[in-house]
Design an enzyme around this catalytic site. Sequence first.
Site, PDB file in Angstrom:
ATOM      1  N   SER A 117       0.889  -1.162   0.113  1.00 49.87           N
ATOM      2  CA  SER A 117       0.008   0.129  -0.104  1.00 49.87           C
ATOM      3  C   SER A 117       0.787   1.244  -0.028  1.00 49.87           C
ATOM      4  CB  SER A 117      -0.901   0.050   1.360  1.00 49.87           C
ATOM      5  OG  SER A 117      -1.578  -1.266   1.465  1.00 49.87           O
ATOM      6  N   HIS A 138      -2.144  -3.776  -6.908  1.00 45.38           N
ATOM      7  CA  HIS A 138      -2.724  -3.354  -5.422  1.00 45.38           C
ATOM      8  C   HIS A 138      -4.209  -3.553  -5.335  1.00 45.38           C
ATOM      9  CE1 HIS A 138      -3.628   0.203  -2.400  1.00 45.38           C
ATOM     10  NE2 HIS A 138      -3.014  -0.856  -1.817  1.00 45.38           N
ATOM     11  N   GLU A 150      -5.340  -1.359  -8.704  1.00 44.25           N
ATOM     12  CA  GLU A 150      -4.265  -0.212  -9.345  1.00 44.25           C
ATOM     13  C   GLU A 150      -3.120  -1.238  -9.661  1.00 44.25           C
ATOM     14  OE1 GLU A 150      -5.069   3.532  -6.306  1.00 44.25           O
ATOM     15  OE2 GLU A 150      -3.842   1.954  -5.732  1.00 44.25           O
ATOM     16  N   ASN A 188      -5.047   6.092  -2.256  1.00 46.33           N
ATOM     17  CA  ASN A 188      -4.598   6.657  -0.898  1.00 46.33           C
ATOM     18  C   ASN A 188      -4.066   7.908  -0.994  1.00 46.33           C
ATOM     19  OD1 ASN A 188      -5.618   4.402   0.720  1.00 46.33           O
ATOM     20  ND2 ASN A 188      -3.922   2.931   0.161  1.00 46.33           N
TER      21      ASN A 188
HETATM   22  N1  LIG Z   1      -5.125  -4.740   4.912  1.00 52.56           N
HETATM   23  C1  LIG Z   1      -5.684  -3.693   3.922  1.00 52.56           C
HETATM   24  O1  LIG Z   1      -6.657  -3.086   3.818  1.00 52.56           O
HETATM   25  C2  LIG Z   1      -4.441  -3.785   2.516  1.00 52.56           C
HETATM   26  C3  LIG Z   1      -5.235  -3.152   1.527  1.00 52.56           C
HETATM   27  C4  LIG Z   1      -4.282  -3.052   0.319  1.00 52.56           C
HETATM   28  C5  LIG Z   1      -2.765  -3.475   0.504  1.00 52.56           C
HETATM   29  N2  LIG Z   1      -2.407  -4.209   1.731  1.00 52.56           N
HETATM   30  C6  LIG Z   1      -1.131  -4.426   1.764  1.00 52.56           C
HETATM   31  O2  LIG Z   1      -1.099  -5.819   1.571  1.00 52.56           O
HETATM   32  C7  LIG Z   1      -0.093  -6.529   2.196  1.00 52.56           C
HETATM   33  C8  LIG Z   1      -0.485  -7.429   3.225  1.00 52.56           C
HETATM   34  O3  LIG Z   1      -1.395  -6.896   4.142  1.00 52.56           O
HETATM   35  P1  LIG Z   1      -2.537  -7.818   4.939  1.00 52.56           P
HETATM   36  O4  LIG Z   1      -3.624  -6.737   5.743  1.00 52.56           O
HETATM   37  O5  LIG Z   1      -3.132  -8.601   4.402  1.00 52.56           O
HETATM   38  O6  LIG Z   1      -1.611  -8.296   6.304  1.00 52.56           O
HETATM   39  P2  LIG Z   1      -1.656  -9.215   7.341  1.00 52.56           P
HETATM   40  O7  LIG Z   1      -1.080  -9.010   8.592  1.00 52.56           O
HETATM   41  O8  LIG Z   1      -3.229  -9.737   7.556  1.00 52.56           O
HETATM   42  O9  LIG Z   1      -1.107 -10.847   6.735  1.00 52.56           O
HETATM   43  C9  LIG Z   1       0.269 -10.844   6.201  1.00 52.56           C
HETATM   44  C10 LIG Z   1       0.760 -12.228   6.368  1.00 52.56           C
HETATM   45  O10 LIG Z   1       2.029 -12.314   5.713  1.00 52.56           O
HETATM   46  C11 LIG Z   1       2.565 -13.225   6.714  1.00 52.56           C
HETATM   47  N3  LIG Z   1       4.121 -12.942   6.503  1.00 52.56           N
HETATM   48  C12 LIG Z   1       4.743 -12.103   7.143  1.00 52.56           C
HETATM   49  N4  LIG Z   1       6.237 -11.997   6.593  1.00 52.56           N
HETATM   50  C13 LIG Z   1       6.286 -13.040   5.714  1.00 52.56           C
HETATM   51  C14 LIG Z   1       7.343 -13.633   5.049  1.00 52.56           C
HETATM   52  N5  LIG Z   1       8.561 -13.008   5.056  1.00 52.56           N
HETATM   53  N6  LIG Z   1       7.168 -14.621   4.072  1.00 52.56           N
HETATM   54  C15 LIG Z   1       5.773 -15.298   4.125  1.00 52.56           C
HETATM   55  N7  LIG Z   1       4.639 -14.773   4.691  1.00 52.56           N
HETATM   56  C16 LIG Z   1       5.029 -13.600   5.605  1.00 52.56           C
HETATM   57  C17 LIG Z   1       2.308 -13.164   8.057  1.00 52.56           C
HETATM   58  O11 LIG Z   1       2.317 -14.287   8.646  1.00 52.56           O
HETATM   59  C18 LIG Z   1       0.536 -12.626   7.887  1.00 52.56           C
HETATM   60  O12 LIG Z   1      -0.042 -13.893   7.621  1.00 52.56           O
HETATM   61  C19 LIG Z   1       0.789  -5.316   2.997  1.00 52.56           C
HETATM   62  O13 LIG Z   1       1.622  -5.108   2.174  1.00 52.56           O
HETATM   63  C20 LIG Z   1      -0.102  -4.217   3.029  1.00 52.56           C
HETATM   64  O14 LIG Z   1       0.188  -3.036   3.058  1.00 52.56           O
HETATM   65  C21 LIG Z   1      -3.513  -4.173   2.691  1.00 52.56           C
END
Ligand SMILES: NC(=O)c1ccc[n+]([C@@H]2O[C@H](COP(=O)([O-])OP(=O)(O)OC[C@H]3O[C@@H](n4cnc5c(N)ncnc54)[C@H](O)[C@@H]3O)[C@@H](O)[C@H]2O)c1
Length: 385
Positions: A117, A138, A150, A188
């Site tokens: 993000s 994204h 995106e 964003n």
């Molecule tokens: N939550 C949102 O609203 C949203 C929206 C768009 C983008 N994002 C982006 O998406 C990504 C994930 O966000 P999320 O909300 O799903 O997070 P989350 O915390 O729900 O999930 C992340 C997962 O990644 C795993 N993880 C961490 N390090 C790791 C590694 N080295 N190898 C393998 N797995 C690993 C964790 O165990 C966890 O299960 C981030 O980059 C975030 O910025 C989030």
Amino acid sequence: MKQIGIIGSGAMGAGIAQVAATAGHHVIVYDNNQTALGQAKTNLDATLKKLVEKQKLTDEKAKSILSNTQFANDLNQFKNCGLIIEAIIENIDVKQKLFSDLEAIVSATCILASNTSSLSIASIASACKKAERVIGIHFFNPAPLMPLVEIIPGILTDENVANDARALIDSWGKVTVLTKDTPGFIVNRVARSFYGEAIRIYEEGMADFSTIDWAMKTYGGFKMGPFELMDFIGNDINYKVTESVWTQFFFEPRFKPSLTQKRLYEAKLFGRKSGRGYYNYAEGTAMPQPKQDEELGKYIFNRVITMLINEAIDSLYLQLATKEDLDLAMTKGVNYPKGLLKWADEIGLKNVYTSLDVMYELYNEDRYRPSILLKMMVRDEKKFY
Ligand SMILES: NC(=O)c1ccc[n+]([C@@H]2O[C@H](COP(=O)([O-])OP(=O)(O)OC[C@H]3O[C@@H](n4cnc5c(N)ncnc54)[C@H](O)[C@@H]3O)[C@@H](O)[C@H]2O)c1
């Protein structure tokens, strides 16, 4: 492109995996946390069951989605993937290490995408030998429900990689927009004023949270007001995104965070998920009633929409995306009732300019400076559409 890899099985990774498996791909999901991986599998089973019960999915389709989805505990299983989408923790060092590790496993033609993000695609790609294969894809949360995606080529991304990635995500039934690798991408960045200007109005003592929310819903047709939405997103996440966009834009005053939200964040008043944010969600607590004053309501709406439109216009001026993609991003990514450039035409560019100029004169703050493009379009009596 038959096999798709998803790394990270949290909120986003699990959702994206469901979308790809529904589109008929063989999807491999990996997480370095076994509990998270197990949870993702349990959640997928439960989600599909619910969709079948609600007759939104046939039993056959649910079975095929499940059989299309493989939960892996070893990155080597990704070697035949045509595309891998990373959705792990938002940390540049961890993401760079993962991308570098992946390159040693996958084929030369595999596209490596990040769902980040806030991090730059250029910095993630710098960990790879073939930076031209790295791109931002994204999704919005929840990925199976939110239509917008995106597509963000980095400075070194191959044009064919961007075209292929966009065509593939389009084929999954998503609405894609192409944008530059700049902080916050489209949504964003452009949405910041919805929160920031609303908080500013509150800080100036002009109206309380519920009155501002009422004004934006009544006069703007927004589904949620800014404070309801910040409480829904979480003040921890919303504050951090604002701070990140502001710092990455070298402290651009339009994106300046507020102390009001920072204090909520520090006090762990995150919103709905913590039981209290701008509003108190404890059972039995009455919600505050807005002051339904038409003149005040119209002033609030006009001030916030003017700032949103100025941001969209400046984004167009700086070639962040096309006008069509800028408008699509806000309607499909954050459910705005209209695209901001279309809205600008309706309000009248001269009116938008005058509102901004009045504020700029009054406050003497760069935050309120009208975009050059807006100035030029008013001068030339042009419209966006
Ligand atoms: N939550 C949102 O609203 C949203 C929206 C768009 C983008 N994002 C982006 O998406 C990504 C994930 O966000 P999320 O909300 O799903 O997070 P989350 O915390 O729900 O999930 C992340 C997962 O990644 C795993 N993880 C961490 N390090 C790791 C590694 N080295 N190898 C393998 N797995 C690993 C964790 O165990 C966890 O299960 C981030 O980059 C975030 O910025 C989030």
